[in-house]
Write a protein that holds these residues in place. Structure first.
Motif, PDB file in Angstrom:
ATOM      1  N   GLN A 213      -0.787   4.092  -1.369  1.00  6.35           N
ATOM      2  CA  GLN A 213      -0.976   3.366  -2.621  1.00  6.35           C
ATOM      3  C   GLN A 213      -1.761   4.177  -3.644  1.00  6.35           C
ATOM      4  OE1 GLN A 213       0.793   0.836  -3.118  1.00  6.35           O
ATOM      5  NE2 GLN A 213       1.454   0.631  -0.982  1.00  6.35           N
ATOM      6  N   VAL A 217      -0.530   4.893  -7.380  1.00 12.21           N
ATOM      7  CA  VAL A 217      -1.275   4.777  -8.632  1.00 12.21           C
ATOM      8  C   VAL A 217      -1.122   6.058  -9.440  1.00 12.21           C
ATOM      9  CG1 VAL A 217      -3.560   4.571  -9.666  1.00 12.21           C
ATOM     10  CG2 VAL A 217      -2.949   3.136  -7.727  1.00 12.21           C
ATOM     11  N   ALA A 331      -0.443  -0.646 -11.232  1.00 12.92           N
ATOM     12  CA  ALA A 331      -1.434  -1.711 -11.055  1.00 12.92           C
ATOM     13  C   ALA A 331      -1.458  -2.264  -9.632  1.00 12.92           C
ATOM     14  CB  ALA A 331      -1.165  -2.838 -12.055  1.00 12.92           C
ATOM     15  N   ILE A 332      -0.298  -2.583  -9.065  1.00 17.35           N
ATOM     16  CA  ILE A 332      -0.261  -3.140  -7.712  1.00 17.35           C
ATOM     17  C   ILE A 332      -0.834  -2.148  -6.698  1.00 17.35           C
ATOM     18  CG2 ILE A 332       1.256  -3.924  -5.851  1.00 17.35           C
ATOM     19  CD1 ILE A 332       3.008  -5.241  -7.982  1.00 17.35           C
ATOM     20  N   PHE A 334      -2.894   0.209  -7.269  1.00 15.94           N
ATOM     21  CA  PHE A 334      -4.316   0.379  -7.546  1.00 15.94           C
ATOM     22  C   PHE A 334      -5.138  -0.687  -6.823  1.00 15.94           C
ATOM     23  CE2 PHE A 334      -8.084  -0.742 -10.068  1.00 15.94           C
ATOM     24  CZ  PHE A 334      -8.764   0.460 -10.022  1.00 15.94           C
ATOM     25  N   GLY A 335      -4.671  -1.935  -6.897  1.00 19.79           N
ATOM     26  CA  GLY A 335      -5.357  -2.995  -6.172  1.00 19.79           C
ATOM     27  C   GLY A 335      -5.353  -2.751  -4.675  1.00 19.79           C
ATOM     28  N   VAL A 380      -2.348  -5.998 -15.910  1.00 20.09           N
ATOM     29  CA  VAL A 380      -2.749  -5.011 -14.908  1.00 20.09           C
ATOM     30  C   VAL A 380      -3.733  -5.621 -13.916  1.00 20.09           C
ATOM     31  CG1 VAL A 380      -4.032  -2.852 -14.598  1.00 20.09           C
ATOM     32  CG2 VAL A 380      -2.282  -3.020 -16.375  1.00 20.09           C
ATOM     33  N   ALA A 384      -3.146  -6.032  -9.930  1.00 16.37           N
ATOM     34  CA  ALA A 384      -4.067  -5.381  -9.003  1.00 16.37           C
ATOM     35  C   ALA A 384      -4.599  -6.370  -7.964  1.00 16.37           C
ATOM     36  CB  ALA A 384      -5.225  -4.745  -9.771  1.00 16.37           C
ATOM     37  N   GLY A 387      -2.002  -6.825  -5.539  1.00 21.19           N
ATOM     38  CA  GLY A 387      -1.937  -5.655  -4.670  1.00 21.19           C
ATOM     39  C   GLY A 387      -2.978  -5.697  -3.563  1.00 21.19           C
TER      40      GLY A 387
END
Length: 480
Positions: A213, A217, A331-332, A334-335, A380, A384, A387
Protein backbone atom coordinates in the motif's frame (compact mmCIF):
# COMPACT_ATOMS: atom_id res chain seq x y z
CA UNK A 1 0.96 -22.26 43.65
CA UNK A 2 4.55 -23.45 43.12
CA UNK A 3 6.57 -21.87 40.36
CA UNK A 4 8.76 -24.39 38.42
CA UNK A 5 12.49 -23.90 38.88
CA UNK A 6 14.69 -23.52 41.93
CA UNK A 7 15.24 -19.82 41.43
CA UNK A 8 11.66 -18.92 42.32
CA UNK A 9 10.88 -20.70 45.59
CA UNK A 10 7.74 -18.94 46.76
CA UNK A 11 4.73 -16.95 45.58
CA UNK A 12 2.54 -15.60 48.35
CA UNK A 13 -0.86 -14.03 47.81
CA UNK A 14 -2.82 -12.65 50.73
CA UNK A 15 -6.54 -13.16 50.36
CA UNK A 16 -7.98 -12.24 53.74
CA UNK A 17 -9.68 -8.89 54.42
CA UNK A 18 -6.74 -7.71 56.54
CA UNK A 19 -4.00 -8.76 54.14
CA UNK A 20 -2.40 -5.57 52.80
CA UNK A 21 0.18 -6.84 50.32
CA UNK A 22 0.87 -9.28 47.49
CA UNK A 23 4.45 -10.46 47.33
CA UNK A 24 6.37 -12.28 44.62
CA UNK A 25 9.99 -13.30 45.06
CA UNK A 26 11.88 -14.35 41.93
CA UNK A 27 15.17 -15.44 43.48
CA UNK A 28 17.03 -15.59 46.78
CA UNK A 29 18.39 -12.08 46.35
CA UNK A 30 15.66 -10.74 44.14
CA UNK A 31 13.89 -7.48 45.04
CA UNK A 32 10.35 -7.62 46.28
CA UNK A 33 7.40 -6.62 44.08
CA UNK A 34 4.73 -5.18 46.34
CA UNK A 35 1.18 -4.21 45.47
CA UNK A 36 -1.08 -2.77 48.12
CA UNK A 37 -4.66 -3.93 47.77
CA UNK A 38 -6.36 -2.81 50.98
CA UNK A 39 -8.92 0.01 51.13
CA UNK A 40 -6.29 2.49 52.32
CA UNK A 41 -3.69 1.54 49.75
CA UNK A 42 -2.15 4.57 48.07
CA UNK A 43 1.04 3.28 46.45
CA UNK A 44 2.22 0.66 44.04
CA UNK A 45 5.95 0.08 44.00
CA UNK A 46 8.00 -1.94 41.58
CA UNK A 47 11.65 -2.29 42.50
CA UNK A 48 13.02 -2.11 39.01
CA UNK A 49 14.22 1.50 38.85
CA UNK A 50 14.55 3.70 35.79
CA UNK A 51 15.69 0.78 33.70
CA UNK A 52 12.41 -1.02 34.32
CA UNK A 53 10.37 2.05 33.39
CA UNK A 54 12.44 2.41 30.22
CA UNK A 55 11.85 -1.22 29.30
CA UNK A 56 8.12 -0.81 29.92
CA UNK A 57 7.97 2.23 27.64
CA UNK A 58 9.96 0.38 24.97
CA UNK A 59 7.56 -2.56 25.24
CA UNK A 60 4.56 -0.28 24.74
CA UNK A 61 6.19 1.33 21.69
CA UNK A 62 7.08 -2.04 20.16
CA UNK A 63 3.53 -3.21 20.77
CA UNK A 64 2.14 -0.16 18.96
CA UNK A 65 4.22 -0.17 15.81
CA UNK A 66 4.43 -2.95 13.24
CA UNK A 67 5.90 -6.27 14.40
CA UNK A 68 9.12 -6.77 12.39
CA UNK A 69 10.10 -10.24 13.61
CA UNK A 70 9.35 -11.88 10.22
CA UNK A 71 12.10 -9.73 8.66
CA UNK A 72 14.66 -11.80 10.57
CA UNK A 73 14.06 -14.57 8.01
CA UNK A 74 16.45 -13.78 5.09
CA UNK A 75 14.27 -15.21 2.29
CA UNK A 76 11.21 -13.32 3.48
CA UNK A 77 13.26 -10.15 4.02
CA UNK A 78 14.51 -10.21 0.41
CA UNK A 79 10.99 -10.63 -0.96
CA UNK A 80 9.75 -7.82 1.25
CA UNK A 81 12.51 -5.39 0.29
CA UNK A 82 12.13 -6.16 -3.42
CA UNK A 83 8.41 -5.52 -3.08
CA UNK A 84 9.09 -1.91 -2.10
CA UNK A 85 10.37 -1.22 -5.62
CA UNK A 86 8.03 -3.52 -7.51
CA UNK A 87 4.74 -2.28 -6.09
CA UNK A 88 5.54 1.32 -7.01
CA UNK A 89 6.05 0.27 -10.62
CA UNK A 90 2.90 -1.87 -10.58
CA UNK A 91 0.81 1.05 -9.40
CA UNK A 92 2.08 3.17 -12.28
CA UNK A 93 0.35 0.73 -14.63
CA UNK A 94 -2.76 0.65 -12.41
CA UNK A 95 -3.12 4.38 -13.05
CA UNK A 96 -1.99 4.27 -16.68
CA UNK A 97 -4.53 1.73 -18.00
CA UNK A 98 -7.80 3.45 -16.95
CA UNK A 99 -6.34 6.89 -17.67
CA UNK A 100 -5.29 5.90 -21.18
CA UNK A 101 -8.71 4.36 -21.87
CA UNK A 102 -10.50 7.47 -20.60
CA UNK A 103 -8.26 9.63 -22.81
CA UNK A 104 -9.14 7.53 -25.85
CA UNK A 105 -12.90 7.36 -25.19
CA UNK A 106 -13.88 10.12 -22.75
CA UNK A 107 -16.26 7.69 -21.05
CA UNK A 108 -16.24 6.04 -17.59
CA UNK A 109 -18.34 3.24 -19.09
CA UNK A 110 -15.36 2.20 -21.26
CA UNK A 111 -13.09 2.44 -18.20
CA UNK A 112 -15.47 -0.01 -16.57
CA UNK A 113 -14.58 -2.55 -19.28
CA UNK A 114 -11.27 -3.05 -17.51
CA UNK A 115 -13.34 -4.86 -14.90
CA UNK A 116 -14.63 -7.38 -17.43
CA UNK A 117 -11.29 -7.88 -19.20
CA UNK A 118 -9.51 -8.28 -15.87
CA UNK A 119 -12.10 -10.42 -14.10
CA UNK A 120 -12.39 -13.32 -16.57
CA UNK A 121 -8.67 -14.20 -16.63
CA UNK A 122 -8.47 -13.67 -12.88
CA UNK A 123 -11.17 -16.27 -12.29
CA UNK A 124 -9.88 -18.81 -14.79
CA UNK A 125 -6.15 -18.50 -14.20
CA UNK A 126 -6.43 -17.71 -10.49
CA UNK A 127 -8.13 -21.02 -9.82
CA UNK A 128 -5.97 -22.92 -12.28
CA UNK A 129 -2.77 -21.24 -11.07
CA UNK A 130 -3.62 -22.18 -7.48
CA UNK A 131 -3.98 -25.83 -8.52
CA UNK A 132 -0.63 -25.67 -10.33
CA UNK A 133 1.02 -24.16 -7.23
CA UNK A 134 -0.03 -27.23 -5.23
CA UNK A 135 1.78 -29.70 -7.53
CA UNK A 136 5.00 -27.97 -8.68
CA UNK A 137 7.88 -26.03 -7.20
CA UNK A 138 6.39 -22.66 -6.27
CA UNK A 139 9.66 -20.84 -6.80
CA UNK A 140 9.74 -21.91 -10.48
CA UNK A 141 6.13 -20.85 -10.99
CA UNK A 142 6.86 -17.44 -9.46
CA UNK A 143 9.75 -16.92 -11.88
CA UNK A 144 7.67 -17.89 -14.92
CA UNK A 145 4.65 -15.75 -14.08
CA UNK A 146 6.76 -12.79 -12.91
CA UNK A 147 8.53 -12.78 -16.26
CA UNK A 148 5.14 -12.86 -18.00
CA UNK A 149 3.95 -9.79 -16.09
CA UNK A 150 7.10 -7.88 -17.05
CA UNK A 151 6.70 -8.86 -20.72
CA UNK A 152 3.13 -7.60 -20.92
CA UNK A 153 4.16 -4.30 -19.33
CA UNK A 154 6.78 -3.90 -22.06
CA UNK A 155 4.13 -4.67 -24.69
CA UNK A 156 1.81 -2.01 -23.23
CA UNK A 157 4.69 0.47 -23.39
CA UNK A 158 5.33 -0.32 -27.07
CA UNK A 159 1.63 0.05 -27.94
CA UNK A 160 1.21 3.31 -26.03
CA UNK A 161 4.48 4.86 -27.25
CA UNK A 162 3.97 3.95 -30.90
CA UNK A 163 0.25 4.69 -31.06
CA UNK A 164 -0.31 1.60 -33.23
CA UNK A 165 -2.94 0.08 -30.94
CA UNK A 166 -6.45 0.98 -29.87
CA UNK A 167 -8.61 0.43 -26.81
CA UNK A 168 -9.16 -3.24 -27.65
CA UNK A 169 -5.44 -3.95 -27.96
CA UNK A 170 -4.87 -2.29 -24.59
CA UNK A 171 -7.66 -4.29 -22.98
CA UNK A 172 -6.34 -7.54 -24.47
CA UNK A 173 -2.83 -6.96 -23.13
CA UNK A 174 -4.32 -5.97 -19.81
CA UNK A 175 -6.24 -9.25 -19.81
CA UNK A 176 -3.07 -11.28 -20.45
CA UNK A 177 -1.27 -9.46 -17.65
CA UNK A 178 -4.18 -10.17 -15.32
CA UNK A 179 -3.85 -13.88 -16.14
CA UNK A 180 -0.14 -13.84 -15.22
CA UNK A 181 -0.89 -11.94 -12.02
CA UNK A 182 -3.69 -14.38 -11.15
CA UNK A 183 -1.19 -17.27 -11.18
CA UNK A 184 1.62 -15.32 -9.49
CA UNK A 185 -0.21 -14.00 -6.43
CA UNK A 186 -1.63 -17.27 -5.02
CA UNK A 187 1.76 -18.88 -5.47
CA UNK A 188 3.55 -16.07 -3.64
CA UNK A 189 1.05 -16.11 -0.78
CA UNK A 190 1.31 -19.90 -0.48
CA UNK A 191 5.09 -19.58 -0.07
CA UNK A 192 4.92 -17.27 2.97
CA UNK A 193 3.68 -19.92 5.48
CA UNK A 194 6.67 -22.07 4.48
CA UNK A 195 9.02 -19.26 5.52
CA UNK A 196 7.32 -17.81 8.63
CA UNK A 197 5.98 -19.47 11.85
CA UNK A 198 2.17 -19.64 11.99
CA UNK A 199 1.85 -17.28 14.96
CA UNK A 200 3.80 -14.60 13.07
CA UNK A 201 1.61 -14.69 9.96
CA UNK A 202 -0.52 -11.65 10.97
CA UNK A 203 2.72 -9.67 11.40
CA UNK A 204 4.09 -10.89 8.05
CA UNK A 205 0.83 -10.08 6.29
CA UNK A 206 0.75 -6.63 7.87
CA UNK A 207 4.30 -5.98 6.65
CA UNK A 208 3.45 -7.20 3.15
CA UNK A 209 0.34 -5.08 2.91
CA UNK A 210 2.04 -2.02 4.34
CA UNK A 211 4.73 -2.18 1.66
CA UNK A 212 2.19 -2.88 -1.06
CA UNK A 213 0.00 0.00 0.00
CA UNK A 214 2.97 2.34 0.46
CA UNK A 215 3.73 1.67 -3.18
CA UNK A 216 0.07 2.23 -3.96
CA UNK A 217 0.40 5.68 -2.40
CA UNK A 218 3.70 6.60 -4.01
CA UNK A 219 2.83 5.08 -7.40
CA UNK A 220 -0.33 7.08 -8.18
CA UNK A 221 1.18 10.30 -6.83
CA UNK A 222 4.28 9.70 -8.91
CA UNK A 223 2.10 8.92 -11.91
CA UNK A 224 0.21 12.18 -11.48
CA UNK A 225 3.53 14.04 -11.54
CA UNK A 226 5.16 12.02 -14.33
CA UNK A 227 2.31 11.96 -16.87
CA UNK A 228 2.66 15.67 -17.78
CA UNK A 229 6.49 15.40 -17.79
CA UNK A 230 7.46 12.09 -19.44
CA UNK A 231 4.11 11.02 -20.88
CA UNK A 232 1.82 8.16 -20.00
CA UNK A 233 3.61 5.42 -22.06
CA UNK A 234 6.75 5.69 -19.92
CA UNK A 235 4.80 4.48 -16.88
CA UNK A 236 4.52 1.02 -18.43
CA UNK A 237 8.28 0.89 -19.08
CA UNK A 238 9.07 1.86 -15.50
CA UNK A 239 6.74 -0.90 -14.29
CA UNK A 240 8.61 -3.51 -16.34
CA UNK A 241 11.99 -2.35 -15.00
CA UNK A 242 10.78 -2.39 -11.39
CA UNK A 243 9.69 -6.02 -11.72
CA UNK A 244 13.34 -7.05 -12.01
CA UNK A 245 13.70 -6.57 -8.24
CA UNK A 246 11.10 -9.19 -7.42
CA UNK A 247 12.49 -11.58 -10.02
CA UNK A 248 15.89 -11.30 -8.30
CA UNK A 249 14.40 -11.95 -4.85
CA UNK A 250 12.45 -14.93 -6.20
CA UNK A 251 15.62 -16.36 -7.80
CA UNK A 252 17.26 -16.28 -4.35
CA UNK A 253 14.47 -18.33 -2.74
CA UNK A 254 15.17 -21.96 -1.84
CA UNK A 255 13.17 -24.61 -3.71
CA UNK A 256 9.55 -24.76 -2.47
CA UNK A 257 8.20 -28.14 -3.61
CA UNK A 258 4.68 -29.18 -2.57
CA UNK A 259 4.13 -31.05 0.68
CA UNK A 260 1.80 -34.04 0.55
CA UNK A 261 0.22 -35.05 3.86
CA UNK A 262 -3.50 -35.24 3.05
CA UNK A 263 -4.57 -37.97 0.63
CA UNK A 264 -8.06 -36.44 0.45
CA UNK A 265 -6.65 -33.35 -1.32
CA UNK A 266 -5.67 -34.64 -4.78
CA UNK A 267 -2.82 -32.80 -6.47
CA UNK A 268 -4.36 -32.33 -9.89
CA UNK A 269 -3.85 -29.30 -12.13
CA UNK A 270 -7.07 -29.96 -13.99
CA UNK A 271 -10.75 -29.63 -13.18
CA UNK A 272 -10.51 -32.26 -10.43
CA UNK A 273 -7.99 -30.17 -8.51
CA UNK A 274 -10.07 -27.00 -8.83
CA UNK A 275 -13.23 -28.83 -7.76
CA UNK A 276 -11.39 -30.28 -4.77
CA UNK A 277 -10.49 -26.74 -3.79
CA UNK A 278 -14.10 -25.58 -3.88
CA UNK A 279 -15.18 -28.63 -1.91
CA UNK A 280 -12.57 -27.77 0.71
CA UNK A 281 -13.88 -24.19 0.95
CA UNK A 282 -17.38 -25.54 1.51
CA UNK A 283 -16.14 -27.65 4.42
CA UNK A 284 -14.29 -24.72 6.04
CA UNK A 285 -16.98 -22.18 6.92
CA UNK A 286 -14.47 -19.63 8.21
CA UNK A 287 -12.72 -19.60 4.83
CA UNK A 288 -16.03 -19.48 2.98
CA UNK A 289 -17.21 -16.39 4.88
CA UNK A 290 -13.82 -14.70 4.58
CA UNK A 291 -14.20 -14.94 0.79
CA UNK A 292 -17.86 -13.90 0.75
CA UNK A 293 -17.42 -10.89 3.00
CA UNK A 294 -14.50 -9.55 0.97
CA UNK A 295 -16.45 -9.99 -2.25
CA UNK A 296 -19.19 -7.91 -0.63
CA UNK A 297 -16.71 -5.21 0.45
CA UNK A 298 -14.93 -4.87 -2.88
CA UNK A 299 -17.69 -5.82 -5.29
CA UNK A 300 -20.07 -3.22 -3.88
CA UNK A 301 -17.68 -0.67 -2.44
CA UNK A 302 -14.52 -0.13 -4.53
CA UNK A 303 -15.15 3.19 -6.39
CA UNK A 304 -11.97 3.46 -8.47
CA UNK A 305 -13.80 3.40 -11.82
CA UNK A 306 -15.26 6.82 -11.02
CA UNK A 307 -11.91 8.41 -10.08
CA UNK A 308 -11.00 9.72 -13.56
CA UNK A 309 -14.41 11.39 -14.00
CA UNK A 310 -14.52 12.78 -10.45
CA UNK A 311 -10.98 14.15 -10.66
CA UNK A 312 -11.87 16.12 -13.80
CA UNK A 313 -15.52 17.10 -13.31
CA UNK A 314 -15.75 17.41 -9.52
CA UNK A 315 -12.24 18.32 -8.40
CA UNK A 316 -11.02 20.33 -11.42
CA UNK A 317 -8.20 18.26 -12.90
CA UNK A 318 -7.16 18.98 -16.51
CA UNK A 319 -8.17 16.42 -19.17
CA UNK A 320 -5.92 13.39 -18.97
CA UNK A 321 -5.43 13.55 -15.20
CA UNK A 322 -3.45 15.51 -12.64
CA UNK A 323 -2.92 15.90 -8.91
CA UNK A 324 -6.52 15.14 -7.94
CA UNK A 325 -6.46 11.88 -9.90
CA UNK A 326 -3.27 10.80 -8.17
CA UNK A 327 -4.65 11.81 -4.76
CA UNK A 328 -7.82 9.76 -5.21
CA UNK A 329 -5.92 6.66 -6.29
CA UNK A 330 -3.44 7.14 -3.43
CA UNK A 331 -5.94 7.84 -0.62
CA UNK A 332 -7.10 4.28 0.10
CA UNK A 333 -3.59 2.80 0.18
CA UNK A 334 -2.42 5.77 2.27
CA UNK A 335 -4.95 4.84 4.93
CA UNK A 336 -3.75 1.24 4.73
CA UNK A 337 -0.13 2.32 5.18
CA UNK A 338 -0.96 4.34 8.29
CA UNK A 339 -2.87 1.38 9.72
CA UNK A 340 0.04 -0.89 8.85
CA UNK A 341 2.62 1.29 10.56
CA UNK A 342 0.59 1.10 13.77
CA UNK A 343 -0.34 -2.57 13.35
CA UNK A 344 1.39 -3.96 16.45
CA UNK A 345 -1.98 -4.26 18.21
CA UNK A 346 -3.27 -6.59 15.48
CA UNK A 347 -1.04 -9.35 16.86
CA UNK A 348 -2.90 -9.18 20.19
CA UNK A 349 -6.45 -9.57 18.83
CA UNK A 350 -7.76 -13.12 18.99
CA UNK A 351 -11.40 -12.44 18.00
CA UNK A 352 -10.43 -12.08 14.37
CA UNK A 353 -13.91 -12.73 12.98
CA UNK A 354 -15.30 -9.80 14.97
CA UNK A 355 -12.40 -7.60 13.85
CA UNK A 356 -12.98 -8.38 10.16
CA UNK A 357 -16.72 -7.66 10.39
CA UNK A 358 -16.25 -4.29 12.08
CA UNK A 359 -13.42 -3.30 9.74
CA UNK A 360 -15.53 -3.98 6.64
CA UNK A 361 -18.44 -1.98 8.05
CA UNK A 362 -16.00 0.91 8.58
CA UNK A 363 -14.89 0.57 4.95
CA UNK A 364 -18.47 0.72 3.65
CA UNK A 365 -19.41 3.73 5.77
CA UNK A 366 -16.31 5.65 4.66
CA UNK A 367 -16.99 4.96 0.97
CA UNK A 368 -20.60 6.14 1.39
CA UNK A 369 -19.35 9.43 2.89
CA UNK A 370 -16.77 9.81 0.10
CA UNK A 371 -19.55 9.84 -2.48
CA UNK A 372 -21.35 12.65 -0.67
CA UNK A 373 -18.52 15.20 -0.54
CA UNK A 374 -17.47 17.79 -3.10
CA UNK A 375 -14.19 18.63 -1.34
CA UNK A 376 -11.04 16.89 -2.57
CA UNK A 377 -9.44 16.79 0.86
CA UNK A 378 -12.55 15.41 2.54
CA UNK A 379 -12.79 12.84 -0.23
CA UNK A 380 -9.17 11.83 0.41
CA UNK A 381 -9.83 11.64 4.18
CA UNK A 382 -12.86 9.36 3.81
CA UNK A 383 -11.03 7.11 1.35
CA UNK A 384 -8.07 6.90 3.75
CA UNK A 385 -10.35 5.91 6.64
CA UNK A 386 -11.84 3.24 4.43
CA UNK A 387 -8.34 2.07 3.56
CA UNK A 388 -7.49 1.66 7.25
CA UNK A 389 -10.54 -0.57 7.69
CA UNK A 390 -9.59 -2.58 4.61
CA UNK A 391 -6.07 -3.07 5.99
CA UNK A 392 -7.34 -4.63 9.21
CA UNK A 393 -9.73 -6.87 7.29
CA UNK A 394 -7.05 -7.96 4.82
CA UNK A 395 -4.48 -8.87 7.50
CA UNK A 396 -6.87 -11.12 9.39
CA UNK A 397 -8.45 -12.73 6.34
CA UNK A 398 -5.01 -13.59 4.95
CA UNK A 399 -3.97 -15.03 8.31
CA UNK A 400 -7.16 -17.08 8.56
CA UNK A 401 -6.49 -18.56 5.15
CA UNK A 402 -2.84 -19.37 5.84
CA UNK A 403 -3.68 -20.87 9.24
CA UNK A 404 -6.82 -22.88 8.49
CA UNK A 405 -5.78 -24.30 5.09
CA UNK A 406 -3.26 -27.16 4.97
CA UNK A 407 -0.15 -26.79 2.80
CA UNK A 408 -1.38 -29.12 0.05
CA UNK A 409 -4.49 -26.92 -0.31
CA UNK A 410 -2.89 -23.51 0.17
CA UNK A 411 -2.25 -22.91 -3.52
CA UNK A 412 -5.87 -23.51 -4.43
CA UNK A 413 -7.13 -21.54 -1.45
CA UNK A 414 -4.84 -18.66 -2.39
CA UNK A 415 -6.15 -18.93 -5.95
CA UNK A 416 -9.69 -18.46 -4.67
CA UNK A 417 -8.43 -15.64 -2.45
CA UNK A 418 -6.85 -13.82 -5.40
CA UNK A 419 -10.00 -14.29 -7.48
CA UNK A 420 -12.01 -12.71 -4.67
CA UNK A 421 -9.56 -9.92 -3.77
CA UNK A 422 -8.77 -8.91 -7.33
CA UNK A 423 -12.10 -9.91 -8.82
CA UNK A 424 -14.21 -7.92 -6.37
CA UNK A 425 -12.90 -4.52 -7.51
CA UNK A 426 -13.40 -5.52 -11.13
CA UNK A 427 -17.03 -6.37 -10.42
CA UNK A 428 -17.26 -2.92 -8.86
CA UNK A 429 -15.70 -1.43 -12.01
CA UNK A 430 -18.32 -3.13 -14.15
CA UNK A 431 -21.29 -1.55 -12.35
CA UNK A 432 -19.70 1.68 -11.08
CA UNK A 433 -18.93 2.82 -14.62
CA UNK A 434 -22.50 2.57 -15.97
CA UNK A 435 -23.96 3.79 -12.64
CA UNK A 436 -21.70 6.86 -12.75
CA UNK A 437 -22.83 7.56 -16.31
CA UNK A 438 -26.48 7.42 -15.22
CA UNK A 439 -26.53 8.73 -11.63
CA UNK A 440 -23.25 10.59 -11.37
CA UNK A 441 -19.99 9.33 -9.83
CA UNK A 442 -20.74 10.49 -6.27
CA UNK A 443 -24.17 8.83 -5.88
CA UNK A 444 -22.80 5.63 -7.43
CA UNK A 445 -20.07 5.46 -4.76
CA UNK A 446 -22.49 6.20 -1.92
CA UNK A 447 -24.90 3.51 -3.09
CA UNK A 448 -22.06 0.98 -3.07
CA UNK A 449 -20.88 1.95 0.42
CA UNK A 450 -24.33 1.51 1.96
CA UNK A 451 -24.69 -1.86 0.23
CA UNK A 452 -21.40 -3.01 1.79
CA UNK A 453 -22.58 -2.47 5.37
CA UNK A 454 -25.98 -4.11 4.84
CA UNK A 455 -24.66 -7.14 2.96
CA UNK A 456 -21.67 -7.72 5.27
CA UNK A 457 -23.89 -7.87 8.36
CA UNK A 458 -26.26 -10.22 6.55
CA UNK A 459 -23.45 -12.63 5.63
CA UNK A 460 -22.05 -12.77 9.17
CA UNK A 461 -25.56 -13.26 10.61
CA UNK A 462 -26.03 -16.21 8.27
CA UNK A 463 -22.70 -17.81 9.31
CA UNK A 464 -22.14 -17.01 13.02
CA UNK A 465 -19.12 -19.35 13.18
CA UNK A 466 -17.13 -16.61 11.48
CA UNK A 467 -18.04 -14.10 14.20
CA UNK A 468 -16.82 -16.58 16.84
CA UNK A 469 -13.52 -17.42 15.11
CA UNK A 470 -10.35 -16.98 17.18
CA UNK A 471 -6.83 -16.97 15.80
CA UNK A 472 -3.76 -18.88 17.11
CA UNK A 473 -1.90 -17.55 20.15
CA UNK A 474 1.47 -15.88 19.70
CA UNK A 475 4.44 -17.50 21.46
CA UNK A 476 5.00 -14.29 23.35
CA UNK A 477 1.56 -14.78 24.92
CA UNK A 478 -0.27 -12.51 22.49
CA UNK A 479 -3.11 -13.52 20.22
CA UNK A 480 -2.03 -14.09 16.65
Amino acid sequence: MTVPGSEGPTRELGTGPDTPTRELRTGPDAPTRELRTGPDARTRSLATGAGGRTRSLATVIRGTFADTRPLRVPAYRRLWLAGIVTVIGAQLSVVAVPTQIYELTGSSAYVGLTGLFGLVPLIVFGLWGGAIADVMDRRVLLLLTGSGIATTSLALWVVAASGIGNIWVILTLFSVQSAMLAMNQPTRNAVIPRLIPAEQLPAANALNMTVFQAGAVAGPLLAGVLIPVVGLPTLYLLDAIALLATLWATWRLPPVPPQRTDVTAPGSVGIRGVVAGFRYVGMQKVLLVSFLIDMVAMGFGMPRAVFPEMSEKVFGDPPGGGIALGALFAAIPFGMVVAGLFSGWLQRVQRQGVAVTLAICLWGAAIAMFGLTGSLWLAVLFLAIGGAGDMVSSVYRSSMLQTVATDEMRGRMQGVFVVVVAGGPRIADMWHGPAAAGLGPGPAATLGGVAVVVAALAVVARFPAFWRYRGPVDRRGQAG
